[in-house]
Design a protein around this motif. Structure first.
Motif, PDB file in Angstrom:
ATOM      1  N   ASP A  70       0.686  -1.044  -0.047  1.00 19.28           N
ATOM      2  CA  ASP A  70      -0.547  -0.035   0.212  1.00 19.28           C
ATOM      3  C   ASP A  70       0.870   1.090  -0.101  1.00 19.28           C
ATOM      4  O   ASP A  70       2.042   1.557   1.301  1.00 19.28           O
ATOM      5  CB  ASP A  70      -0.675  -0.641   1.360  1.00 19.28           C
ATOM      6  N   PRO A  71       0.858   1.769  -1.302  1.00 20.02           N
ATOM      7  CA  PRO A  71       1.638   3.473  -1.239  1.00 20.02           C
ATOM      8  C   PRO A  71       1.318   4.655  -0.246  1.00 20.02           C
ATOM      9  O   PRO A  71       1.967   4.988  -0.112  1.00 20.02           O
ATOM     10  CB  PRO A  71       2.050   3.753  -2.199  1.00 20.02           C
ATOM     11  N   ALA A  72       0.173   4.280   0.149  1.00 18.51           N
ATOM     12  CA  ALA A  72      -0.092   5.085   1.575  1.00 18.51           C
ATOM     13  C   ALA A  72       0.254   5.557   2.295  1.00 18.51           C
ATOM     14  O   ALA A  72       0.612   5.556   3.636  1.00 18.51           O
ATOM     15  CB  ALA A  72      -1.616   5.386   1.437  1.00 18.51           C
ATOM     16  N   ARG A  73       0.864   3.742   2.785  1.00 15.74           N
ATOM     17  CA  ARG A  73       1.580   3.482   3.997  1.00 15.74           C
ATOM     18  C   ARG A  73       3.036   2.957   3.923  1.00 15.74           C
ATOM     19  O   ARG A  73       3.713   3.162   5.152  1.00 15.74           O
ATOM     20  CB  ARG A  73       0.799   2.402   4.886  1.00 15.74           C
ATOM     21  N   LEU A  74       3.361   1.866   3.295  1.00  9.71           N
ATOM     22  CA  LEU A  74       5.463   2.558   2.527  1.00  9.71           C
ATOM     23  C   LEU A  74       5.575   2.432   1.631  1.00  9.71           C
ATOM     24  O   LEU A  74       4.817   3.067   0.575  1.00  9.71           O
ATOM     25  CB  LEU A  74       4.869   0.620   2.491  1.00  9.71           C
ATOM     26  N   ILE A 130      17.361  -8.412  -0.272  1.00  9.36           N
ATOM     27  CA  ILE A 130      16.917  -7.802   1.096  1.00  9.36           C
ATOM     28  C   ILE A 130      16.019  -6.331   0.497  1.00  9.36           C
ATOM     29  O   ILE A 130      16.506  -5.568  -0.592  1.00  9.36           O
ATOM     30  CB  ILE A 130      18.235  -7.315   2.140  1.00  9.36           C
ATOM     31  N   ILE A 131      15.030  -6.662   1.521  1.00 11.06           N
ATOM     32  CA  ILE A 131      14.389  -4.720   0.255  1.00 11.06           C
ATOM     33  C   ILE A 131      14.480  -4.091   1.783  1.00 11.06           C
ATOM     34  O   ILE A 131      14.146  -4.189   2.531  1.00 11.06           O
ATOM     35  CB  ILE A 131      13.003  -4.975   0.766  1.00 11.06           C
ATOM     36  N   THR A 132      14.632  -2.573   1.521  1.00 12.58           N
ATOM     37  CA  THR A 132      14.217  -1.235   2.381  1.00 12.58           C
ATOM     38  C   THR A 132      13.121  -0.801   2.036  1.00 12.58           C
ATOM     39  O   THR A 132      12.482  -0.379   0.831  1.00 12.58           O
ATOM     40  CB  THR A 132      15.744  -0.651   2.641  1.00 12.58           C
ATOM     41  N   TRP A 133      12.536  -0.860   3.087  1.00 12.09           N
ATOM     42  CA  TRP A 133      11.425  -0.095   3.185  1.00 12.09           C
ATOM     43  C   TRP A 133      11.377   1.371   4.441  1.00 12.09           C
ATOM     44  O   TRP A 133      12.405   1.884   4.827  1.00 12.09           O
ATOM     45  CB  TRP A 133      10.369  -0.693   4.320  1.00 12.09           C
ATOM     46  N   LYS A 134      10.316   2.475   3.496  1.00 10.96           N
ATOM     47  CA  LYS A 134      10.765   3.471   4.471  1.00 10.96           C
ATOM     48  C   LYS A 134       8.790   3.966   4.447  1.00 10.96           C
ATOM     49  O   LYS A 134       8.321   3.052   3.937  1.00 10.96           O
ATOM     50  CB  LYS A 134      10.764   4.567   3.409  1.00 10.96           C
ATOM     51  N   VAL A 135       8.427   3.616   5.969  1.00  8.28           N
ATOM     52  CA  VAL A 135       7.581   4.116   6.623  1.00  8.28           C
ATOM     53  C   VAL A 135       6.818   5.957   6.155  1.00  8.28           C
ATOM     54  O   VAL A 135       7.093   6.386   6.901  1.00  8.28           O
ATOM     55  CB  VAL A 135       7.522   4.105   8.288  1.00  8.28           C
ATOM     56  N   VAL A 136       5.663   5.222   5.376  1.00  8.38           N
ATOM     57  CA  VAL A 136       5.005   6.584   5.067  1.00  8.38           C
ATOM     58  C   VAL A 136       3.753   6.651   6.520  1.00  8.38           C
ATOM     59  O   VAL A 136       3.756   7.954   6.702  1.00  8.38           O
ATOM     60  CB  VAL A 136       4.649   6.834   4.070  1.00  8.38           C
ATOM     61  N   GLN A 137       3.028   5.328   6.505  1.00  8.39           N
ATOM     62  CA  GLN A 137       2.434   5.940   7.452  1.00  8.39           C
ATOM     63  C   GLN A 137       2.532   4.139   8.726  1.00  8.39           C
ATOM     64  O   GLN A 137       2.084   3.622   7.976  1.00  8.39           O
ATOM     65  CB  GLN A 137       0.699   5.477   7.383  1.00  8.39           C
ATOM     66  N   PRO A 138       2.798   5.047   9.517  1.00  8.46           N
ATOM     67  CA  PRO A 138       3.027   3.537  10.584  1.00  8.46           C
ATOM     68  C   PRO A 138       1.968   3.200  11.027  1.00  8.46           C
ATOM     69  O   PRO A 138       0.757   2.861  10.855  1.00  8.46           O
ATOM     70  CB  PRO A 138       3.452   4.260  11.618  1.00  8.46           C
ATOM     71  N   GLY A 139       1.218   1.862  11.068  1.00  2.00           N
ATOM     72  CA  GLY A 139       1.080   0.577  11.096  1.00  2.00           C
ATOM     73  C   GLY A 139       1.298  -0.767  10.673  1.00  2.00           C
ATOM     74  O   GLY A 139       2.570  -1.273  10.887  1.00  2.00           O
TER      75      GLY A 139
END
Length: 222
Positions: A70-74, A130-139
């Motif tokens: 979900d691009p709104a969250r990650l 190995i995927i590096t994620w950035k948090v857009v909205q915590p959850g």
């Protein structure tokens, strides 16, 4: 006459067994590809990593998958190759990531290896990427893999696993269905994966049963 019948039976039985053995050997358990969930998701703007793992790999030379989220969250910052592909001394090469559709929640990534014919592909369990994620909205962490492809020598499609279900911290999504053909992406034109659908041998084939019946008939006739 009994000795002759015994020799004939022995020969036909041996031929029958030799015909069955390759079928049993050919039946290979499919590999399973999983997106491992993190222990926790940090706050907004922070990054974390997750592993894409494979178990029960056999002579693996390349792979490709779609990461869905979900691009709104990650957001995906980057994807790196894991150590498994190079575990036999072959030279690993990444394919992607293709971020064309990242804004709608899909990133394509893959990898393959270069080496001599004498160097086998990777086998067993290990980390593919190995995927590096950035948090857009915590959850809660919700992401999935789809269109998973595993390739062996000559681009031969290997028994693999497609994982369309979401991954949560409690359960890692996993399925054991045949992966669909890879749809080439703009940055992955050198994909080493194959589009042929692998088949698995299950049980004793009909021709083998017919062969056994023929052995019995011949013995009775003698």
């Amino acid at each position: 006459q009994k000795m002759r019948a015994y020799r004939t039976l022995s020969l036909l039985t041996l031929l029958f067994v030799l015909a069955i053995v390759p079928v049993a050997v050919a039946a290979q358990e499919p590999a399973a590809v999983e997106l491992q969930p993190p222990a926790s998701v940090p706050g907004a703007g922070e990054t974390f990593t997750t592993d894409v793992t494979v178990s029960n790999a056999a002579d693996l030379l390349g792979f490709q998958f779609d990461a869905n989220f979900d691009p709104a969250r990650l957001a995906i910052e980057k994807i790196d190759l894991g150590p498994l592909l190079s575990s036999t001394g072959r030279s690993p090469q990444p394919l992607g990531p293709d971020m064309t559709n990242a804004g709608s929640g899909r990133v394509v990534y893959g990898g393959f290896t270069l080496g001599t014919p004498e160097q086998p592909g990777a086998s067993g369990d290990g980390v593919l990427a190995i995927i590096t994620w950035k948090v857009v909205q915590p959850g809660e962490f919700e992401a999935s893999l789809s269109r998973v492809q595993l390739a062996g020598a000559g681009g031969r499609a290997l028994p693999g696993s497609d994982t369309p279900a979401p991954v949560t911290p409690q359960v890692a999504a996993q399925a054991t269905v045949t992966a669909p053909p890879v749809q080439p992406s703009p940055t992955a034109t050198a994909s080493a994966t194959a589009v042929s659908e692998p088949t698995e041998a299950t049980g004793i084939p009909t021709w083998a049963i017919i062969g056994l019946v023929a052995v019995i008939v011949v013995v009775i006739a003698l």
